[in-house]
Design a protein around this motif. Structure first.
Motif, mmCIF file in Angstrom:
data_model
loop_
_atom_site.group_PDB
_atom_site.id
_atom_site.type_symbol
_atom_site.label_atom_id
_atom_site.label_comp_id
_atom_site.label_asym_id
_atom_site.label_seq_id
_atom_site.Cartn_x
_atom_site.Cartn_y
_atom_site.Cartn_z
ATOM 1 N N LYS A 153 -4.750 -9.359 0.845
ATOM 2 C CA LYS A 153 -4.906 -8.471 -0.305
ATOM 3 C C LYS A 153 -5.089 -7.017 0.119
ATOM 4 C CE LYS A 153 -6.962 -11.879 -3.446
ATOM 5 N NZ LYS A 153 -8.167 -12.272 -4.201
ATOM 6 N N GLU A 154 -5.622 -6.778 1.311
ATOM 7 C CA GLU A 154 -5.828 -5.411 1.785
ATOM 8 C C GLU A 154 -4.513 -4.667 1.976
ATOM 9 O OE1 GLU A 154 -8.079 -5.735 5.333
ATOM 10 O OE2 GLU A 154 -9.959 -6.274 4.332
ATOM 11 N N LYS A 155 -3.401 -5.389 2.091
ATOM 12 C CA LYS A 155 -2.094 -4.756 2.296
ATOM 13 C C LYS A 155 -1.441 -4.334 0.989
ATOM 14 C CE LYS A 155 -1.255 -7.617 6.409
ATOM 15 N NZ LYS A 155 -0.347 -8.634 7.035
ATOM 16 N N LEU B 205 0.806 -1.219 0.000
ATOM 17 C CA LEU B 205 0.000 0.000 0.000
ATOM 18 C C LEU B 205 0.839 1.269 0.000
ATOM 19 C CD1 LEU B 205 -3.053 -0.725 2.329
ATOM 20 C CD2 LEU B 205 -3.089 -0.162 -0.094
ATOM 21 N N ALA C 133 -8.215 -12.612 1.552
ATOM 22 C CA ALA C 133 -8.777 -11.256 1.471
ATOM 23 C C ALA C 133 -8.052 -10.317 2.422
ATOM 24 C CB ALA C 133 -10.274 -11.298 1.788
ATOM 25 N N HIS C 134 -7.679 -10.810 3.600
ATOM 26 C CA HIS C 134 -6.975 -9.975 4.567
ATOM 27 C C HIS C 134 -5.593 -9.581 4.043
ATOM 28 C CE1 HIS C 134 -5.702 -8.348 8.404
ATOM 29 N NE2 HIS C 134 -4.632 -9.139 8.390
#
Length: 504
Positions: free
Chosen positions: A259-261, A78, A256-257
């Motif tokens: 991928k948020e990074k 990110l 999914a967790h």
């Protein structure tokens, strides 16, 4: 008696309340908000600099925006900079967009501006040796350029120019009021500058940087307007597509967790604002667009920038360190100090240090600079201020004999103790500084110093006992004594194609 006891309780409770009240606020003066960096910058030495810092709304609206039509990688975290994969030799569009608000920069309305597009190293370590890296690439790819413009596909660009001494830069004029797209082709791949290691190679990242200038009073495009860049990696044809697909498949396998990074992949790459590249822009003669381009070399000063053979901010010629000429001197004026900060990519601190002379800046300790500029930039600025020349790993001295005195066998006369040849003319030696300690580096440096075409050198030999010729290997170079002296001469190869160099 009961009344007296009641009065004592009232008095006691009142005293406790007063005592508690008197403690209220103690410790607040020592809270985290009482001592902050803003208080440090409010000291007298920083008051003038602080008042001249730009407001937030002044820095959020760049005059131009550059968008490269290539997708960003999905495997970027990110808060990291975007990374874009390109195919070698493929044309990619960079859209040049006018981003000015109504009334901004009226002096360029209806006029042309000049942009320089460069492909440069992202890694600071490679920037320090950029000249040597590009020279090696040029010898391996004679006649090629690292960066080219695809002129037939480009739109709205005028008077395109390339400098034979700068293989990694192209420039052109354009009108911000009209649609403009420059199509670029990058011919160098990331693995060409990576030393081979066990287990495969990992390519180095490059940067695509665009610097835009307006005309000054003399009609030369030297007044800087805007700069932006992005990080790229270049693969062999279709390799970028495969790498993009691999990154996408890796991300699909993550939870999914996880991928948020990571950042999402975007269809285009927006170049982010950056400091101008520390290189004097070339001069355009506006009234003679058909004339041959003239390129001016930057003036030498205490904060000199590289010559036309390298756009590295810390260019070092063939092993000779030029740090001393780029060091900030204590006698530097405030204006010269500002120029030094710009040349060394500290433009974000020029206003903060606007009243500092060279002596003022050099007096600051490492702790001072870290507190003022933060850990990363503070240490970088301290290292730049205190930089020292780096000694080469090996130095040899070489002199070329005249062809008339260079027979093939071992009858050559050794130089006299006075360093003169047979005619009494003194031998003039050139210092060659070796960093890689390999035979190919010796050949390359000899070719550079004595103007010998590198591609014509077949072998380098050392003359041994009884005149025998011993092939110069990497191991032999590593066993040369420091500051050894050599005479050398050239002979034609047996097949007549190329030459051999004989050291003695």
């Amino acid at each position: 008696m009961a009344w007296v006891l009641k009065m004592d309780e009232v008095i006691e409770s009142g005293l406790v309340h007063d005592f508690d009240s008197s403690l209220t606020g103690i410790g607040q003066e020592l809270g985290a908000g009482a001592y902050s960096m803003s208080d440090v910058l409010a000291l007298p030495i920083f008051k003038q600099e602080d008042s001249s810092l730009p407001l937030d709304d002044e820095t959020k609206h760049p005059p131009f925006q550059y968008v490269m039509c290539a997708a960003t990688s999905p495997a970027v975290k990110l808060h990291d900079e975007t990374l874009t994969y390109l195919n070698q030799g493929q044309s990619y569009e960079i859209r040049m967009l006018d981003n000015r608000k109504m009334g901004d920069m009226p002096e360029i309305t209806g006029k042309l501006v000049k942009s320089i597009i460069r492909v440069v190293f992202h890694d600071r370590r490679l920037q320090y040796t950029e000249h040597q890296q590009l020279e090696g690439w040029k010898w391996n790819r004679p006649g090629d350029r690292l960066l080219d413009l695809d002129i037939p596909m480009s739109v709205g660009i005028i008077d395109t120019r390339t400098n034979p001494g700068q293989l990694n830069a192209v420039e052109f004029l354009w009108d911000p009021a009209k649609r403009t797209s420059a199509f670029i082709q990058v011919h160098c791949i990331s693995t060409e500058f990576t030393p081979r290691k066990h287990g495969g190679e990992k390519g180095v990242p490059f940067r695509i940087q665009v610097d835009t200038f307006k005309q000054n009073e003399n009609g030369e495009y030297t007044d800087h307007l805007h700069s932006a860049s992005c990080q790229i990696k270049v693969f062999k044809p279709k390799g970028a597509d495969r790498k993009q697909k691999t990154d996408r498949e890796k991300m699909e396998k993550r939870t999914a967790h996880e991928k948020e990074k990571y950042q999402p992949s975007y269809d285009t790459t927006i170049l982010t604002e950056c400091s101008p590249w520390p290189d004097a822009p070339t001069n355009y003669v506006n009234n003679s667009p058909s004339a041959a381009p003239t390129f001016t070399s930057p003036q030498q000063s205490t904060c000199s920038v590289p010559d036309s053979n390298s756009s590295s901010p810390n260019h070092q010629g063939d092993g000779v360190s030029q740090v001393s000429s780029e060091q900030l001197q204590p006698s530097a004026t405030t204006q010269e100090t500002q120029q030094w900060l710009l040349k060394n990519r500290f433009s974000s601190y020029t206003r903060l240090f606007s009243n500092f002379s060279g002596a003022d800046l050099l007096k600051l300790t490492k702790e001072d600079l870290v507190q003022i500029c933060g850990a990363a930039d503070g240490i970088r600025l301290y290292n730049s201020l205190k930089s020292r020349s780096v000694r080469p790993r090996l130095t040899i001295y070489v002199c070329q004999e005249q062809p008339s005195s260079s027979p093939l066998q071992g009858q050559q006369q050794a130089p006299s103790s006075g360093g003169e040849n047979g005619s009494g003319t003194p031998y003039v030696y050139h210092a060659i500084y070796l960093e890689e300690m390999v035979a190919s580096e010796v050949a390359r440096k000899l070719a550079l110093v004595f103007n010998i075409p590198f591609h014509q050198i077949n072998q380098v030999y050392r003359q041994g006992p009884t005149g025998i010729h011993i092939l110069v290997s990497d191991q032999m170079v590593q066993n040369f004594q420091d500051e050894s002296c050599f005479l050398f001469y050239t002979v034609k190869a047996e097949n007549g194609d190329g030459i051999h160099i004989i050291l003695k």
